[in-house]
Write a protein that holds these residues in place. Structure first.
Motif, PDB file in Angstrom:
ATOM      1  N   VAL A  28      22.780 -18.496  48.580  1.00 12.58           N
ATOM      2  CA  VAL A  28      23.413 -17.301  49.148  1.00 12.58           C
ATOM      3  C   VAL A  28      23.705 -16.291  48.046  1.00 12.58           C
ATOM      4  CG1 VAL A  28      25.572 -16.445  50.173  1.00 12.58           C
ATOM      5  CG2 VAL A  28      24.376 -18.381  51.217  1.00 12.58           C
TER       6      VAL A  28
ATOM      7  N   ARG B 177      31.154 -15.191  54.477  1.00 14.63           N
ATOM      8  CA  ARG B 177      30.271 -14.891  55.612  1.00 14.63           C
ATOM      9  C   ARG B 177      29.483 -13.612  55.348  1.00 14.63           C
ATOM     10  NH1 ARG B 177      33.928 -14.645  58.909  1.00 14.63           N
ATOM     11  NH2 ARG B 177      33.937 -16.699  59.884  1.00 14.63           N
TER      12      ARG B 177
ATOM     13  N   ALA C 291      26.624 -14.088  52.899  1.00 14.70           N
ATOM     14  CA  ALA C 291      25.482 -14.769  53.515  1.00 14.70           C
ATOM     15  C   ALA C 291      24.660 -13.831  54.385  1.00 14.70           C
ATOM     16  CB  ALA C 291      25.966 -15.960  54.339  1.00 14.70           C
ATOM     17  N   LEU C 292      25.298 -12.873  55.027  1.00 11.47           N
ATOM     18  CA  LEU C 292      24.589 -11.953  55.918  1.00 11.47           C
ATOM     19  C   LEU C 292      23.615 -11.040  55.172  1.00 11.47           C
ATOM     20  CD1 LEU C 292      27.444 -10.971  58.404  1.00 11.47           C
ATOM     21  CD2 LEU C 292      25.464 -12.456  58.847  1.00 11.47           C
TER      22      LEU C 292
ATOM     23  N   SER D 286      21.415 -12.128  53.014  1.00 12.16           N
ATOM     24  CA  SER D 286      20.163 -12.861  52.789  1.00 12.16           C
ATOM     25  C   SER D 286      19.107 -12.521  53.841  1.00 12.16           C
ATOM     26  CB  SER D 286      20.428 -14.369  52.818  1.00 12.16           C
ATOM     27  OG  SER D 286      19.202 -15.076  52.719  1.00 12.16           O
TER      28      SER D 286
ATOM     29  N   ARG E 103      20.835 -17.930  56.382  1.00 15.45           N
ATOM     30  CA  ARG E 103      21.900 -17.088  56.927  1.00 15.45           C
ATOM     31  C   ARG E 103      22.563 -17.754  58.135  1.00 15.45           C
ATOM     32  NH1 ARG E 103      18.869 -12.461  57.626  1.00 15.45           N
ATOM     33  NH2 ARG E 103      18.708 -12.731  59.879  1.00 15.45           N
ATOM     34  N   THR E 104      21.746 -18.283  59.021  1.00 15.39           N
ATOM     35  CA  THR E 104      22.272 -18.894  60.238  1.00 15.39           C
ATOM     36  C   THR E 104      23.051 -20.164  59.944  1.00 15.39           C
ATOM     37  OG1 THR E 104      20.436 -18.006  61.542  1.00 15.39           O
ATOM     38  CG2 THR E 104      21.650 -19.855  62.490  1.00 15.39           C
TER      39      THR E 104
ATOM     40  N   TYR F  37      24.493 -21.098  57.172  1.00 14.90           N
ATOM     41  CA  TYR F  37      25.712 -20.833  56.400  1.00 14.90           C
ATOM     42  C   TYR F  37      26.807 -20.236  57.277  1.00 14.90           C
ATOM     43  CZ  TYR F  37      28.488 -19.737  52.256  1.00 14.90           C
ATOM     44  OH  TYR F  37      29.485 -19.690  51.308  1.00 14.90           O
ATOM     45  N   THR F  38      26.457 -19.211  58.048  1.00 14.64           N
ATOM     46  CA  THR F  38      27.480 -18.551  58.860  1.00 14.64           C
ATOM     47  C   THR F  38      27.998 -19.456  59.967  1.00 14.64           C
ATOM     48  OG1 THR F  38      25.761 -17.471  60.206  1.00 14.64           O
ATOM     49  CG2 THR F  38      26.683 -16.214  58.366  1.00 14.64           C
TER      50      THR F  38
END
Length: 241
Positions: free
Chosen positions: A123, A165, A168-169, A171, A177-178, A180-181
């Motif tokens: 990330v 969060r 991560a968005l 990336s 991204r999915t 991690y969030t």
């Protein structure tokens, strides 16, 4: 006589939100598919068959089927021999569904944080490589909010997760991204009470500074610096350390 919907012995007043009834039906239908080990292509029946089986109104069933189609769980086939079928799910669809089921599986916060520790490095690298001016502005604002709320453990913990969060968005890697969030959402929502103020405040000054240095490296586009801060950050949020 009171008008009700029922889902396998569960009764709802019409005053309840229709979405809540449909959500319960979604869960029961998924349990039926999993519990009976129904494979892709298995025919569950017609809409009328399912409506009678679960004892719900047509509108409730239609909403549940819509949700399950979006999740890739069901297929609807028209014509003779058609009906509602168990869908052929791609590995990515199954992964996404499994992520949504974290709470139902009793996943522990220690396990979630262990996975986040590993993903933090990727990330950070992506954030430093792909940040935009808007990302920089929003990260700067979030970092300032984290600094401002740091004396308050509960509020600073919420800000901490918001910052992670948002990183991560950035990336472009949809899978990263999915995953991690989803994990951050699960930890901050379902397991938020499991991380006590004492746990979160361990190494308080260092914890704040590593976030400052991480965001600074991302803003400068310094991938090596961001990666180093992610590695330094690793393990700091685990309650058992």
């Amino acid at each position: 006589m009171q008008d009700t919907d029922t889902v396998s012995q569960v009764t709802f007043d019409r005053s309840d939100a229709r979405s809540s009834i449909a959500e319960t039906l979604v869960e029961r239908m998924e349990e039926t598919i999993r519990g009976s080990s129904l494979g892709p292509g298995h025919r569950l029946g017609t809409k009328e068959d399912l409506r009678r089986q679960f004892g719900v109104a047509p509108a409730t069933l239609a909403e549940a089927i819509r949700v399950l189609r979006l999740r890739g769980v069901l297929d609807v086939r028209p014509g003779p021999g058609g009906g509602i079928f168990v869908a052929e799910q791609s590995p990515l669809v199954r992964l996404g569904h499994d992520m949504l089921q974290l709470g139902a599986d009793g996943t522990s916060i220690t396990h979630c944080l262990a996975v986040l520790d590993v993903l933090d490095q990727e990330v950070a690298l992506d954030a430093a490589a792909h940040r935009t001016e808007q990302d920089v502005a929003e990260l700067t604002e979030l970092l300032e909010r984290l600094r401002r709320t740091w004396p308050d453990p509960a509020e600073s913990q919420r800000c901490n997760w918001d910052l992670h969060r948002r990183l991560a968005l950035i990336s472009p890697n949809v899978l990263l991204r999915t995953m991690y969030t989803r994990l951050v959402d699960y930890i901050s929502g379902e397991l938020g009470q499991a991380i006590t103020a004492e746990d979160f405040r361990k190494g308080s000054a260092d914890r704040l500074q590593v976030h400052v240095d991480l965001v600074d490296a991302v803003i400068r586009g310094d991938q090596r610096g961001a990666e180093a801060m992610a590695l330094r950050h690793r393990g700091l949020t685990r309650p058992d350390r």
